[in-house]
Structures are given as C-alpha cells and as structure tokens.
Design a protein around this motif. Sequence first.
Motif, PDB file in Angstrom:
ATOM      1  N   PHE A  45      -0.769  -5.664   0.191  1.00  0.00           N
ATOM      2  CA  PHE A  45      -0.905  -6.798  -0.828  1.00  0.00           C
ATOM      3  C   PHE A  45      -2.097  -6.125  -1.835  1.00  0.00           C
ATOM      4  O   PHE A  45      -1.602  -6.406  -3.100  1.00  0.00           O
ATOM      5  CB  PHE A  45      -1.624  -7.967  -0.158  1.00  0.00           C
ATOM      6  CG  PHE A  45      -1.885  -9.134  -1.099  1.00  0.00           C
ATOM      7  CD1 PHE A  45      -0.767  -9.931  -1.306  1.00  0.00           C
ATOM      8  CD2 PHE A  45      -2.916  -9.337  -1.530  1.00  0.00           C
ATOM      9  CE1 PHE A  45      -1.127 -10.971  -1.853  1.00  0.00           C
ATOM     10  CE2 PHE A  45      -3.191 -10.727  -2.315  1.00  0.00           C
ATOM     11  CZ  PHE A  45      -2.360 -11.330  -2.520  1.00  0.00           C
ATOM     12  N   GLY A  46      -2.902  -5.710  -1.420  1.00  0.00           N
ATOM     13  CA  GLY A  46      -4.092  -5.429  -2.556  1.00  0.00           C
ATOM     14  C   GLY A  46      -3.466  -4.198  -3.435  1.00  0.00           C
ATOM     15  O   GLY A  46      -3.792  -4.275  -4.561  1.00  0.00           O
ATOM     16  N   SER A  47      -2.798  -3.402  -2.907  1.00  0.00           N
ATOM     17  CA  SER A  47      -2.538  -2.122  -3.557  1.00  0.00           C
ATOM     18  C   SER A  47      -1.423  -2.534  -4.505  1.00  0.00           C
ATOM     19  O   SER A  47      -1.365  -1.983  -5.853  1.00  0.00           O
ATOM     20  CB  SER A  47      -2.017  -0.970  -2.669  1.00  0.00           C
ATOM     21  OG  SER A  47      -0.855  -1.203  -2.039  1.00  0.00           O
ATOM     22  N   TRP A  48      -0.474  -3.549  -4.409  1.00  0.00           N
ATOM     23  CA  TRP A  48       0.284  -3.986  -5.087  1.00  0.00           C
ATOM     24  C   TRP A  48      -0.489  -4.752  -6.396  1.00  0.00           C
ATOM     25  O   TRP A  48      -0.019  -4.654  -7.579  1.00  0.00           O
ATOM     26  CB  TRP A  48       1.473  -5.030  -4.294  1.00  0.00           C
ATOM     27  CG  TRP A  48       2.503  -5.467  -5.421  1.00  0.00           C
ATOM     28  CD1 TRP A  48       3.746  -5.104  -5.699  1.00  0.00           C
ATOM     29  CD2 TRP A  48       2.442  -6.846  -6.116  1.00  0.00           C
ATOM     30  NE1 TRP A  48       4.168  -5.724  -6.880  1.00  0.00           N
ATOM     31  CE2 TRP A  48       3.647  -7.043  -6.827  1.00  0.00           C
ATOM     32  CE3 TRP A  48       1.659  -7.890  -6.070  1.00  0.00           C
ATOM     33  CZ2 TRP A  48       4.024  -8.116  -7.626  1.00  0.00           C
ATOM     34  CZ3 TRP A  48       1.919  -9.119  -6.814  1.00  0.00           C
ATOM     35  CH2 TRP A  48       3.037  -8.919  -7.604  1.00  0.00           C
ATOM     36  N   ILE A  49      -1.105  -5.471  -6.077  1.00  0.00           N
ATOM     37  CA  ILE A  49      -2.110  -6.452  -6.949  1.00  0.00           C
ATOM     38  C   ILE A  49      -2.529  -5.472  -7.951  1.00  0.00           C
ATOM     39  O   ILE A  49      -2.724  -5.702  -9.225  1.00  0.00           O
ATOM     40  CB  ILE A  49      -3.150  -7.325  -6.306  1.00  0.00           C
ATOM     41  CG1 ILE A  49      -2.396  -8.485  -5.608  1.00  0.00           C
ATOM     42  CG2 ILE A  49      -3.910  -7.828  -7.409  1.00  0.00           C
ATOM     43  CD1 ILE A  49      -1.556  -9.521  -6.531  1.00  0.00           C
ATOM     44  N   HIS A  50      -3.404  -4.459  -7.367  1.00  0.00           N
ATOM     45  CA  HIS A  50      -4.071  -3.533  -8.242  1.00  0.00           C
ATOM     46  C   HIS A  50      -3.119  -2.599  -9.291  1.00  0.00           C
ATOM     47  O   HIS A  50      -3.338  -2.330 -10.357  1.00  0.00           O
ATOM     48  CB  HIS A  50      -4.979  -2.631  -7.536  1.00  0.00           C
ATOM     49  CG  HIS A  50      -6.307  -3.060  -7.189  1.00  0.00           C
ATOM     50  ND1 HIS A  50      -7.478  -2.491  -7.244  1.00  0.00           N
ATOM     51  CD2 HIS A  50      -6.596  -4.342  -6.712  1.00  0.00           C
ATOM     52  CE1 HIS A  50      -8.286  -3.182  -6.908  1.00  0.00           C
ATOM     53  NE2 HIS A  50      -7.913  -4.533  -6.695  1.00  0.00           N
ATOM     54  N   MET A  51      -1.803  -2.239  -8.813  1.00  0.00           N
ATOM     55  CA  MET A  51      -1.033  -1.487  -9.425  1.00  0.00           C
ATOM     56  C   MET A  51      -0.235  -2.449 -10.745  1.00  0.00           C
ATOM     57  O   MET A  51      -0.508  -1.828 -11.832  1.00  0.00           O
ATOM     58  CB  MET A  51       0.472  -1.225  -8.571  1.00  0.00           C
ATOM     59  CG  MET A  51       1.694  -0.522  -9.351  1.00  0.00           C
ATOM     60  SD  MET A  51       2.936  -0.369  -8.442  1.00  0.00           S
ATOM     61  CE  MET A  51       3.319  -2.015  -8.290  1.00  0.00           C
ATOM     62  N   LYS A  52      -0.088  -3.744 -10.301  1.00  0.00           N
ATOM     63  CA  LYS A  52       0.237  -4.536 -11.327  1.00  0.00           C
ATOM     64  C   LYS A  52      -0.922  -4.782 -12.519  1.00  0.00           C
ATOM     65  O   LYS A  52      -0.826  -4.757 -13.695  1.00  0.00           O
ATOM     66  CB  LYS A  52       0.582  -5.929 -10.960  1.00  0.00           C
ATOM     67  CG  LYS A  52       1.835  -5.973 -10.001  1.00  0.00           C
ATOM     68  CD  LYS A  52       2.850  -5.113 -10.803  1.00  0.00           C
ATOM     69  CE  LYS A  52       4.238  -6.096 -10.983  1.00  0.00           C
ATOM     70  NZ  LYS A  52       5.209  -5.317 -11.554  1.00  0.00           N
ATOM     71  N   LYS A  76       0.478   2.859  -7.011  1.00  0.00           N
ATOM     72  CA  LYS A  76       1.781   2.742  -6.371  1.00  0.00           C
ATOM     73  C   LYS A  76       1.957   3.591  -5.146  1.00  0.00           C
ATOM     74  O   LYS A  76       2.514   3.461  -4.165  1.00  0.00           O
ATOM     75  CB  LYS A  76       2.768   2.974  -7.403  1.00  0.00           C
ATOM     76  CG  LYS A  76       4.315   2.935  -7.018  1.00  0.00           C
ATOM     77  CD  LYS A  76       5.427   3.217  -7.905  1.00  0.00           C
ATOM     78  CE  LYS A  76       6.643   2.840  -7.421  1.00  0.00           C
ATOM     79  NZ  LYS A  76       7.748   3.176  -8.867  1.00  0.00           N
ATOM     80  N   ARG A  77       1.279   4.735  -5.137  1.00  0.00           N
ATOM     81  CA  ARG A  77       1.342   5.778  -4.086  1.00  0.00           C
ATOM     82  C   ARG A  77       0.624   4.925  -3.049  1.00  0.00           C
ATOM     83  O   ARG A  77       0.887   5.291  -2.041  1.00  0.00           O
ATOM     84  CB  ARG A  77       0.693   7.174  -4.579  1.00  0.00           C
ATOM     85  CG  ARG A  77       1.486   7.892  -5.499  1.00  0.00           C
ATOM     86  CD  ARG A  77       1.123   9.461  -5.671  1.00  0.00           C
ATOM     87  NE  ARG A  77      -0.192   9.369  -6.441  1.00  0.00           N
ATOM     88  CZ  ARG A  77      -0.197   9.460  -7.666  1.00  0.00           C
ATOM     89  NH1 ARG A  77       0.702   9.276  -8.579  1.00  0.00           N
ATOM     90  NH2 ARG A  77      -1.589   9.309  -8.423  1.00  0.00           N
ATOM     91  N   TRP A  78      -0.616   4.277  -3.379  1.00  0.00           N
ATOM     92  CA  TRP A  78      -1.122   3.759  -2.153  1.00  0.00           C
ATOM     93  C   TRP A  78      -0.200   2.609  -1.581  1.00  0.00           C
ATOM     94  O   TRP A  78      -0.333   2.470  -0.114  1.00  0.00           O
ATOM     95  CB  TRP A  78      -2.490   3.023  -2.462  1.00  0.00           C
ATOM     96  CG  TRP A  78      -3.851   3.951  -2.554  1.00  0.00           C
ATOM     97  CD1 TRP A  78      -4.261   4.586  -3.754  1.00  0.00           C
ATOM     98  CD2 TRP A  78      -4.416   4.345  -1.376  1.00  0.00           C
ATOM     99  NE1 TRP A  78      -5.296   5.265  -3.274  1.00  0.00           N
ATOM    100  CE2 TRP A  78      -5.531   5.164  -2.087  1.00  0.00           C
ATOM    101  CE3 TRP A  78      -4.338   3.934  -0.050  1.00  0.00           C
ATOM    102  CZ2 TRP A  78      -6.342   5.584  -0.847  1.00  0.00           C
ATOM    103  CZ3 TRP A  78      -5.390   4.508   0.719  1.00  0.00           C
ATOM    104  CH2 TRP A  78      -6.646   5.269   0.024  1.00  0.00           C
ATOM    105  N   LEU A  79       0.399   2.059  -2.300  1.00  0.00           N
ATOM    106  CA  LEU A  79       1.221   0.973  -2.041  1.00  0.00           C
ATOM    107  C   LEU A  79       2.351   1.697  -1.002  1.00  0.00           C
ATOM    108  O   LEU A  79       2.827   1.047  -0.047  1.00  0.00           O
ATOM    109  CB  LEU A  79       2.021   0.271  -3.080  1.00  0.00           C
ATOM    110  CG  LEU A  79       3.067  -0.886  -2.850  1.00  0.00           C
ATOM    111  CD1 LEU A  79       2.809  -1.828  -1.995  1.00  0.00           C
ATOM    112  CD2 LEU A  79       3.740  -1.118  -4.419  1.00  0.00           C
TER     113      LEU A  79
END
Length: 163
Positions: free
Chosen positions: A43-50, A65-68
């Motif tokens: 969840f957090g990595s997606w939010i940060h990517m966006k 995105k790599r973290w995601l």
Amino acid sequence: MTDNPYAPPQATNGTTSGDTRLSPPLWNPSAAVAWCLLFGIIFGSWIHMKNWQMLGQPAKAAASKRWLIGSTLLFLVSFTLAFAMPESGPVGTFNFFFGFAVIIAWYFISARDQIRFVATTYGKNYQHRSWGTPLLYGLLVIIGVGVVGAIAGIVAAVANRAA
C-alpha cells in the motif's frame, strides 16, 4: 528557477507563499507510512510511487515501483508458505516480524526521502489528496485476501479428509 514545475513560489521574506494551487495533489507521505501498519508495504509503496509521479520524479517513482513489486512478491511467498505449512507456528511468527522489518527498511531506504522532500519543498502547503479511494481499495484487498485464504483453507481441509 527550479526544475520542479510545482515548486512553491518564494515570498519576499524567503518563505513559501502558501498557495497550494501551485502544488501537485499528493497523499501525505507520512500518513502512507502509518497506513502500512494496517495495509502493508504494498500500500505505502504504491502511494509513494504515485506521489513521485505527481512530483515529476520518474527515477524515484521507478524506485518506489521496485519496492512495490518486491513487496508484492514477498507477500505472495509469505502467503504461500502460510498455507504450505499451516501446522508450523514459527512460519507465521517469522512472516510477521519479517514483514515489519521490511516496512522499517522501506521507511529508512525510500519513504523517508519523500517525507523530507515534501516537507522541504511544500511544508504543509500542498494539495492534499483524499484518502477515501486508496483506503477503500486497501480494505477490499484485505477482504479479498481473507476470502482467498478461507477458500484455500477449505480446499486444503477437504483434500486432507479425502486423503
């Protein structure tokens, strides 16, 4: 002049003008870290990517995105292990502590950078995106994972009885 098209204009006294119309709409990056405790690092990595995408930072968005992708793969392995060895209590304990350690690593390696960037660039003067949709999706994913887990458990129980 800055390369960031959303950089806040400087007032004559050196502080930002406070005009949030000039900032991109962002989710609070600190809140995203907090929500990871409930929804996980995916969840957090997606939010940060966006957020990085909205900030015009493609390299940092790619890192998020790599973290995601990595956290999704770790989740799938963890989920599979939990069903492959349901009688093993240590697997669940390991998954919990390992997942928490990954969130801490993500915070120090990646998330803290965005928190600092937003704080330094905008302070609190940026357009805050609503959390309604991402939290709803996060809740739906948790429910979906629970349903899949329940179905897998029922299938495993039926298969064990038949054997």
